[in-house]
Design a protein around this motif. Structure first.
Motif, PDB file in Angstrom:
ATOM      1  N   VAL A  80       0.829  -1.211   0.000  1.00  0.00           N
ATOM      2  CA  VAL A  80       0.000   0.000   0.000  1.00  0.00           C
ATOM      3  C   VAL A  80       0.864   1.261   0.000  1.00  0.00           C
ATOM      4  CG1 VAL A  80      -1.728   1.327   1.286  1.00  0.00           C
ATOM      5  CG2 VAL A  80      -1.905  -1.174   1.162  1.00  0.00           C
ATOM      6  N   ASP A  81       0.755   2.035  -1.066  1.00  0.00           N
ATOM      7  CA  ASP A  81       1.236   3.424  -1.131  1.00  0.00           C
ATOM      8  C   ASP A  81       2.694   3.643  -0.740  1.00  0.00           C
ATOM      9  OD1 ASP A  81      -1.411   3.707  -1.739  1.00  0.00           O
ATOM     10  OD2 ASP A  81      -1.879   5.113  -0.125  1.00  0.00           O
ATOM     11  N   MET A  82       3.561   2.715  -1.106  1.00  0.00           N
ATOM     12  CA  MET A  82       4.984   2.924  -0.835  1.00  0.00           C
ATOM     13  C   MET A  82       5.555   3.821  -1.934  1.00  0.00           C
ATOM     14  SD  MET A  82       5.724   1.603   2.082  1.00  0.00           S
ATOM     15  CE  MET A  82       7.502   1.330   2.142  1.00  0.00           C
ATOM     16  N   GLN A  83       5.110   5.062  -1.907  1.00  0.00           N
ATOM     17  CA  GLN A  83       5.398   6.048  -2.940  1.00  0.00           C
ATOM     18  C   GLN A  83       6.345   7.123  -2.417  1.00  0.00           C
ATOM     19  OE1 GLN A  83       0.871   5.951  -3.210  1.00  0.00           O
ATOM     20  NE2 GLN A  83       1.396   7.099  -5.054  1.00  0.00           N
ATOM     21  N   ASN A  84       6.996   7.793  -3.345  1.00  0.00           N
ATOM     22  CA  ASN A  84       7.985   8.805  -2.957  1.00  0.00           C
ATOM     23  C   ASN A  84       7.431   9.856  -2.006  1.00  0.00           C
ATOM     24  OD1 ASN A  84      10.276   7.821  -4.411  1.00  0.00           O
ATOM     25  ND2 ASN A  84       9.345   8.569  -6.303  1.00  0.00           N
ATOM     26  N   ASP A  85       6.218  10.304  -2.214  1.00  0.00           N
ATOM     27  CA  ASP A  85       5.678  11.359  -1.354  1.00  0.00           C
ATOM     28  C   ASP A  85       5.503  10.926   0.097  1.00  0.00           C
ATOM     29  OD1 ASP A  85       5.658  13.682  -2.815  1.00  0.00           O
ATOM     30  OD2 ASP A  85       3.567  13.540  -3.451  1.00  0.00           O
ATOM     31  N   PHE A  86       5.434   9.607   0.344  1.00  0.00           N
ATOM     32  CA  PHE A  86       5.255   9.107   1.701  1.00  0.00           C
ATOM     33  C   PHE A  86       6.522   8.485   2.275  1.00  0.00           C
ATOM     34  CE2 PHE A  86       1.055   8.338  -0.445  1.00  0.00           C
ATOM     35  CZ  PHE A  86       0.417   9.442   0.098  1.00  0.00           C
ATOM     36  N   VAL A  87       7.366   7.937   1.405  1.00  0.00           N
ATOM     37  CA  VAL A  87       8.485   7.105   1.870  1.00  0.00           C
ATOM     38  C   VAL A  87       9.844   7.785   1.705  1.00  0.00           C
ATOM     39  CG1 VAL A  87       9.551   4.818   1.674  1.00  0.00           C
ATOM     40  CG2 VAL A  87       7.099   5.076   1.277  1.00  0.00           C
ATOM     41  N   HIS A  88       9.985   8.637   0.732  1.00  0.00           N
ATOM     42  CA  HIS A  88      11.253   9.337   0.491  1.00  0.00           C
ATOM     43  C   HIS A  88      11.331  10.576   1.385  1.00  0.00           C
ATOM     44  CE1 HIS A  88      14.494  11.470  -1.568  1.00  0.00           C
ATOM     45  NE2 HIS A  88      14.764  10.335  -2.196  1.00  0.00           N
ATOM     46  N   PRO A  89      12.493  10.839   2.000  1.00  0.00           N
ATOM     47  CA  PRO A  89      12.616  12.012   2.877  1.00  0.00           C
ATOM     48  C   PRO A  89      12.235  13.339   2.225  1.00  0.00           C
ATOM     49  CG  PRO A  89      14.510  10.576   3.156  1.00  0.00           C
ATOM     50  CD  PRO A  89      13.714  10.017   2.000  1.00  0.00           C
ATOM     51  N   GLN A  90      12.312  13.430   0.906  1.00  0.00           N
ATOM     52  CA  GLN A  90      11.923  14.662   0.218  1.00  0.00           C
ATOM     53  C   GLN A  90      10.455  14.662  -0.221  1.00  0.00           C
ATOM     54  OE1 GLN A  90      14.788  15.044  -2.948  1.00  0.00           O
ATOM     55  NE2 GLN A  90      16.452  15.586  -1.552  1.00  0.00           N
ATOM     56  N   GLY A  91       9.718  13.620   0.167  1.00  0.00           N
ATOM     57  CA  GLY A  91       8.309  13.537  -0.187  1.00  0.00           C
ATOM     58  C   GLY A  91       7.472  14.559   0.549  1.00  0.00           C
ATOM     59  N   LYS A  92       6.315  14.872  -0.009  1.00  0.00           N
ATOM     60  CA  LYS A  92       5.463  15.921   0.551  1.00  0.00           C
ATOM     61  C   LYS A  92       4.801  15.526   1.865  1.00  0.00           C
ATOM     62  CE  LYS A  92       4.573  18.319  -3.771  1.00  0.00           C
ATOM     63  NZ  LYS A  92       3.571  18.782  -4.744  1.00  0.00           N
ATOM     64  N   LEU A  93       4.558  14.227   2.066  1.00  0.00           N
ATOM     65  CA  LEU A  93       3.946  13.752   3.313  1.00  0.00           C
ATOM     66  C   LEU A  93       4.790  12.604   3.888  1.00  0.00           C
ATOM     67  CD1 LEU A  93       0.131  13.733   2.368  1.00  0.00           C
ATOM     68  CD2 LEU A  93       1.316  15.348   3.845  1.00  0.00           C
ATOM     69  N   PHE A  94       6.060  12.884   4.067  1.00  0.00           N
ATOM     70  CA  PHE A  94       7.021  11.856   4.496  1.00  0.00           C
ATOM     71  C   PHE A  94       6.631  11.237   5.830  1.00  0.00           C
ATOM     72  CE2 PHE A  94      11.281  11.038   6.608  1.00  0.00           C
ATOM     73  CZ  PHE A  94      11.482   9.825   5.980  1.00  0.00           C
ATOM     74  N   VAL A  95       6.622   9.900   5.873  1.00  0.00           N
ATOM     75  CA  VAL A  95       6.367   9.127   7.087  1.00  0.00           C
ATOM     76  C   VAL A  95       7.732   8.623   7.582  1.00  0.00           C
ATOM     77  CG1 VAL A  95       5.187   7.115   8.057  1.00  0.00           C
ATOM     78  CG2 VAL A  95       4.103   8.440   6.211  1.00  0.00           C
ATOM     79  N   PRO A  96       8.268   9.199   8.669  1.00  0.00           N
ATOM     80  CA  PRO A  96       9.644   8.883   9.074  1.00  0.00           C
ATOM     81  C   PRO A  96       9.945   7.396   9.291  1.00  0.00           C
ATOM     82  CG  PRO A  96       8.876  10.829  10.226  1.00  0.00           C
ATOM     83  CD  PRO A  96       7.688  10.275   9.486  1.00  0.00           C
ATOM     84  N   SER A  97       8.951   6.614   9.698  1.00  0.00           N
ATOM     85  CA  SER A  97       9.209   5.188   9.928  1.00  0.00           C
ATOM     86  C   SER A  97       9.070   4.346   8.659  1.00  0.00           C
ATOM     87  CB  SER A  97       8.264   4.646  11.007  1.00  0.00           C
ATOM     88  OG  SER A  97       6.916   4.733  10.579  1.00  0.00           O
ATOM     89  N   ALA A  98       8.591   4.933   7.571  1.00  0.00           N
ATOM     90  CA  ALA A  98       8.349   4.157   6.343  1.00  0.00           C
ATOM     91  C   ALA A  98       9.610   3.529   5.747  1.00  0.00           C
ATOM     92  CB  ALA A  98       7.634   5.010   5.305  1.00  0.00           C
ATOM     93  N   PRO A  99      10.742   4.262   5.674  1.00  0.00           N
ATOM     94  CA  PRO A  99      11.936   3.621   5.093  1.00  0.00           C
ATOM     95  C   PRO A  99      12.379   2.370   5.844  1.00  0.00           C
ATOM     96  CG  PRO A  99      12.222   6.003   5.158  1.00  0.00           C
ATOM     97  CD  PRO A  99      10.968   5.695   5.935  1.00  0.00           C
ATOM     98  N   LYS A 100      12.118   2.323   7.148  1.00  0.00           N
ATOM     99  CA  LYS A 100      12.514   1.134   7.942  1.00  0.00           C
ATOM    100  C   LYS A 100      11.732  -0.111   7.537  1.00  0.00           C
ATOM    101  CE  LYS A 100      13.488   4.107  11.866  1.00  0.00           C
ATOM    102  NZ  LYS A 100      12.914   4.632  13.115  1.00  0.00           N
ATOM    103  N   SER A 101      10.561   0.091   6.941  1.00  0.00           N
ATOM    104  CA  SER A 101       9.746  -1.066   6.549  1.00  0.00           C
ATOM    105  C   SER A 101      10.173  -1.651   5.204  1.00  0.00           C
ATOM    106  CB  SER A 101       8.260  -0.668   6.490  1.00  0.00           C
ATOM    107  OG  SER A 101       8.012   0.202   5.398  1.00  0.00           O
ATOM    108  N   ILE A 102      10.975  -0.923   4.444  1.00  0.00           N
ATOM    109  CA  ILE A 102      11.343  -1.358   3.093  1.00  0.00           C
ATOM    110  C   ILE A 102      11.993  -2.745   3.068  1.00  0.00           C
ATOM    111  CG2 ILE A 102      12.853  -0.881   1.120  1.00  0.00           C
ATOM    112  CD1 ILE A 102      12.188   2.087   1.464  1.00  0.00           C
ATOM    113  N   PRO A 103      13.002  -3.040   3.904  1.00  0.00           N
ATOM    114  CA  PRO A 103      13.620  -4.374   3.833  1.00  0.00           C
ATOM    115  C   PRO A 103      12.634  -5.508   4.109  1.00  0.00           C
ATOM    116  CG  PRO A 103      14.970  -2.874   5.138  1.00  0.00           C
ATOM    117  CD  PRO A 103      13.678  -2.184   4.880  1.00  0.00           C
TER     118      PRO A 103
END
Length: 197
Positions: free
Chosen positions: A26-49
């Protein structure tokens, strides 16, 4: 104020039939997951692996992989709540590089929080005889929860790997776990405990 978190069980042995199971990212998109995204979720990158691990396991067993994308037109009414984000065709709306879909994966472009609302998701799942849905991604108490709720109300079995799910706050994550466990009778687990057979 302190709130006691209701107990929930983490199931440590989840075997799912590959041909009747779908993995939904669900919605692993740049605006939510990338630090430069408009609605960055700080814990999202940790879920990537953890999501990446589930994708690999799913690919190895021929599990149906579905990505959802928040996909808004200019002047979407939702922007009055969150501001502009995930505008169709922009960098912010694209899936993060680390989790890029492959040609055989299915992309569902959604208009609201719920991936079933106004989309072909239910139709696709039924065409493939899916009964179990492993839901991962972000944001836990918004798009993940609404998608899980809609799935459960359609009698799909929901499996939530909590390490492959991210939220803006711990409270939001725990409230999501509580709802999926208590209200939708989903399976709460971790990515390492999921096996496709």
């Amino acid at each position: 104020m302190e709130i006691k978190i209701p107990e929930y069980k983490i199931v440590d042995n989840v075997k799912l039939e590959s041909k009747t199971t779908s993995l939904i990212i669900v919605d692993m998109q740049n605006d939510f997951v990338h630090p430069q995204g408009k609605l960055f979720v700080p814990s999202a990158p940790k879920s990537i692996p953890y999501i990446k691990s589930l994708i690999q396991k799913a690919r190895n067993k021929g599990v149906l992989i579905i990505y959802t994308q928040d996909w808004h037109m200019k002047n979407d009414p939702e922007f009055s709540i969150w501001g502009e984000h995930a505008i169709q065709g922009t960098w912010g709306a694209e899936i993060v590089e680390e989790l890029k879909p492959e040609p055989n994966d299915i992309l569902v472009k959604k208009l609201r929080y719920d991936a079933f609302y106004g989309t072909s998701l239910d139709h696709v799942l039924r065409l493939h005889n899916i009964r179990n849905i492993v839901i991962t991604g972000t944001v836990a108490n918004i798009c993940v929860l609404h998608t899980a709720g809609s799935a459960a109300l359609r009698w799909y079995k929901v499996i939530l790997p909590i390490d492959a799910t991210s939220a803006l706050t711990e409270f939001d994550l725990y409230s999501t776990i509580r709802q999926i466990d208590f209200l939708y009778k989903g399976i709460i687990t971790k990515s390492e405990y999921i096996e496709f057979i």
